[in-house]
Write a protein that holds these residues in place. Structure first.
Motif, PDB file in Angstrom:
ATOM      1  N   LYS A 133       0.828  -1.213   0.000  1.00 34.95           N
ATOM      2  CA  LYS A 133       0.000   0.000   0.000  1.00 34.95           C
ATOM      3  C   LYS A 133       0.859   1.258   0.000  1.00 34.95           C
ATOM      4  CE  LYS A 133      -3.705   2.275   2.634  1.00 34.95           C
ATOM      5  NZ  LYS A 133      -4.675   2.337   1.527  1.00 34.95           N
ATOM      6  N   LEU A 134       1.951   1.244   0.781  1.00 43.68           N
ATOM      7  CA  LEU A 134       2.796   2.430   0.929  1.00 43.68           C
ATOM      8  C   LEU A 134       3.869   2.531  -0.151  1.00 43.68           C
ATOM      9  CD1 LEU A 134       3.265   2.404   4.812  1.00 43.68           C
ATOM     10  CD2 LEU A 134       1.685   3.805   3.475  1.00 43.68           C
ATOM     11  N   GLY A 135       4.169   1.426  -0.794  1.00 48.23           N
ATOM     12  CA  GLY A 135       5.171   1.455  -1.856  1.00 48.23           C
ATOM     13  C   GLY A 135       6.581   1.235  -1.330  1.00 48.23           C
ATOM     14  N   ASN A 136       7.514   1.079  -2.248  1.00 46.47           N
ATOM     15  CA  ASN A 136       8.908   0.797  -1.907  1.00 46.47           C
ATOM     16  C   ASN A 136       9.687   2.107  -1.828  1.00 46.47           C
ATOM     17  OD1 ASN A 136      11.306  -0.521  -1.420  1.00 46.47           O
ATOM     18  ND2 ASN A 136      11.705  -0.942  -3.578  1.00 46.47           N
ATOM     19  N   ASN A 137       9.700   2.715  -0.646  1.00 47.18           N
ATOM     20  CA  ASN A 137      10.380   4.003  -0.441  1.00 47.18           C
ATOM     21  C   ASN A 137      11.442   3.851   0.648  1.00 47.18           C
ATOM     22  OD1 ASN A 137       8.535   5.853  -2.094  1.00 47.18           O
ATOM     23  ND2 ASN A 137       7.085   4.794  -0.785  1.00 47.18           N
ATOM     24  N   ASN A 138      12.568   4.515   0.434  1.00 51.16           N
ATOM     25  CA  ASN A 138      13.678   4.381   1.386  1.00 51.16           C
ATOM     26  C   ASN A 138      13.333   4.910   2.767  1.00 51.16           C
ATOM     27  OD1 ASN A 138      15.375   3.230  -0.517  1.00 51.16           O
ATOM     28  ND2 ASN A 138      16.154   5.210  -1.217  1.00 51.16           N
ATOM     29  N   ILE A 139      12.477   5.918   2.833  1.00 50.93           N
ATOM     30  CA  ILE A 139      12.235   6.537   4.141  1.00 50.93           C
ATOM     31  C   ILE A 139      11.145   5.821   4.933  1.00 50.93           C
ATOM     32  CG2 ILE A 139      12.956   8.773   3.246  1.00 50.93           C
ATOM     33  CD1 ILE A 139      10.058   9.676   3.412  1.00 50.93           C
ATOM     34  N   ILE A 140      10.392   4.942   4.296  1.00 47.91           N
ATOM     35  CA  ILE A 140       9.310   4.232   4.992  1.00 47.91           C
ATOM     36  C   ILE A 140       9.861   2.972   5.656  1.00 47.91           C
ATOM     37  CG2 ILE A 140       7.173   2.934   4.707  1.00 47.91           C
ATOM     38  CD1 ILE A 140       6.329   4.919   2.609  1.00 47.91           C
ATOM     39  N   LYS A 141       9.592   2.827   6.935  1.00 45.40           N
ATOM     40  CA  LYS A 141      10.052   1.681   7.709  1.00 45.40           C
ATOM     41  C   LYS A 141       8.832   0.981   8.323  1.00 45.40           C
ATOM     42  CE  LYS A 141      14.228   3.467   7.135  1.00 45.40           C
ATOM     43  NZ  LYS A 141      15.243   2.875   6.235  1.00 45.40           N
ATOM     44  N   ILE A 142       8.728  -0.331   8.136  1.00 45.56           N
ATOM     45  CA  ILE A 142       7.658  -1.125   8.731  1.00 45.56           C
ATOM     46  C   ILE A 142       8.243  -1.890   9.907  1.00 45.56           C
ATOM     47  CG2 ILE A 142       5.854  -2.830   8.327  1.00 45.56           C
ATOM     48  CD1 ILE A 142       5.597  -0.345   6.592  1.00 45.56           C
ATOM     49  N   VAL A 143       7.648  -1.726  11.079  1.00 41.96           N
ATOM     50  CA  VAL A 143       8.163  -2.354  12.302  1.00 41.96           C
ATOM     51  C   VAL A 143       7.054  -3.150  12.979  1.00 41.96           C
ATOM     52  CG1 VAL A 143       9.893  -0.543  12.638  1.00 41.96           C
ATOM     53  CG2 VAL A 143       7.638  -0.311  13.697  1.00 41.96           C
ATOM     54  N   PRO A 144       7.406  -4.101  13.849  1.00 46.11           N
ATOM     55  CA  PRO A 144       6.389  -4.900  14.541  1.00 46.11           C
ATOM     56  C   PRO A 144       5.557  -4.051  15.502  1.00 46.11           C
ATOM     57  CG  PRO A 144       8.571  -5.908  14.708  1.00 46.11           C
ATOM     58  CD  PRO A 144       8.776  -4.538  14.171  1.00 46.11           C
ATOM     59  N   ALA A 145       4.355  -4.506  15.781  1.00 38.32           N
ATOM     60  CA  ALA A 145       3.483  -3.828  16.743  1.00 38.32           C
ATOM     61  C   ALA A 145       4.181  -3.712  18.094  1.00 38.32           C
ATOM     62  CB  ALA A 145       2.169  -4.596  16.887  1.00 38.32           C
ATOM     63  N   GLY A 146       4.105  -2.543  18.712  1.00 38.50           N
ATOM     64  CA  GLY A 146       4.737  -2.294  20.006  1.00 38.50           C
ATOM     65  C   GLY A 146       6.146  -1.747  19.909  1.00 38.50           C
ATOM     66  N   PHE A 147       6.715  -1.721  18.712  1.00 37.50           N
ATOM     67  CA  PHE A 147       8.108  -1.275  18.545  1.00 37.50           C
ATOM     68  C   PHE A 147       8.266   0.200  18.891  1.00 37.50           C
ATOM     69  CE2 PHE A 147      11.411   0.788  16.090  1.00 37.50           C
ATOM     70  CZ  PHE A 147      12.507  -0.042  16.258  1.00 37.50           C
TER      71      PHE A 147
END
Length: 237
Positions: A133-147
């Protein structure tokens, strides 16, 4: 030509005509007071001289305070202008990809930081969907819930503040990649992304260790954080 006092006549006439010139010159007045003290002898205390010393000390402190207040006012004005310009630039974006490009480019330069990271929490089963949904961008980071909560508090058992300024002590791989190895200080802005959504975080990072510190005020960044989370919500619909 001089008179009995030894003062040049022309100079004496100027002083008599405009004595305020002497009274308003601090160095001249101090010289006159010291000369007066010297004629009194060692056993006489000149209360006027003591009072002048104290008044001058208080005046110096007042002037220093005045300079500090003016400097703080200029800094606050410059910071306000900076935040306003960043907000206007963010509002220009007509699609999400432009929003991200502006964030990584013009907005980063306006805010005078070296790196920006936009962090989103996700449950493991939703991570791939969120990345798509957010796309492949260098500044976007996906982290686990609670991180994010743990990162903001650095694992301590305490409530997480919405804006944290500090030197960088830890560089978790979920956020910090090789390009951010020189980062020394950061502003971490917690983002509320709406009901039934996990929190996000905007991370402003600098290679200057002094750019973000715990002694600095957070009012402007709190305002910016409030705007930014509202701007993000429309892209997450």
């Amino acid at each position: 030509m001089t008179n009995k006092s030894g003062i040049d006549t022309e100079l004496r006439d100027k002083i008599i005509a405009k004595p305020s010139v002497i009274l308003e010159d601090k160095d001249v007045m101090w010289a006159l007071i010291k000369a007066s003290e010297n004629t009194m002898g060692a056993n006489i205390i000149d209360i006027r001289g003591i009072a002048m010393d104290r008044l001058e000390s208080r005046l110096d402190r007042l002037e220093n305070t005045h300079r500090s207040v003016i400097a703080a006012a200029y800094d606050n004005l410059a910071g306000t202008s900076q935040i306003q310009r960043a907000i206007l630039r963010i509002m220009d974006a007509l699609d999400f990809q432009t929003f991200i490009m502006d964030l990584e480019g013009d907005v980063r330069e306006i805010l005078r930081v070296d790196r920006i990271a936009l962090v989103f929490e996700s449950h493991e089963k939703d991570a791939l969907f969120l990345k798509d949904k957010l796309g492949n961008n260098n500044i976007i980071k996906i982290v686990p819930a609670g991180f994010i909560g743990s990162y903001l508090t650095q694992g301590r058992n305490m409530p997480a503040r919405d804006v944290i300024l500090r030197e960088v002590a830890e560089r978790p791989s979920e956020i910090y990649d090789i390009s951010m190895a020189q980062i020394q200080s950061e502003a971490a802005l917690k983002l509320g992304l709406g009901p039934r959504r996990l929190p996000g975080m905007l991370l402003l990072s600098s290679e200057d260790r002094r750019q973000f510190s715990q002694q600095q005020g957070t009012d402007l960044l709190e305002f910016f954080s409030g705007f930014f989370e509202r701007a993000m919500r429309r892209w997450l619909l």
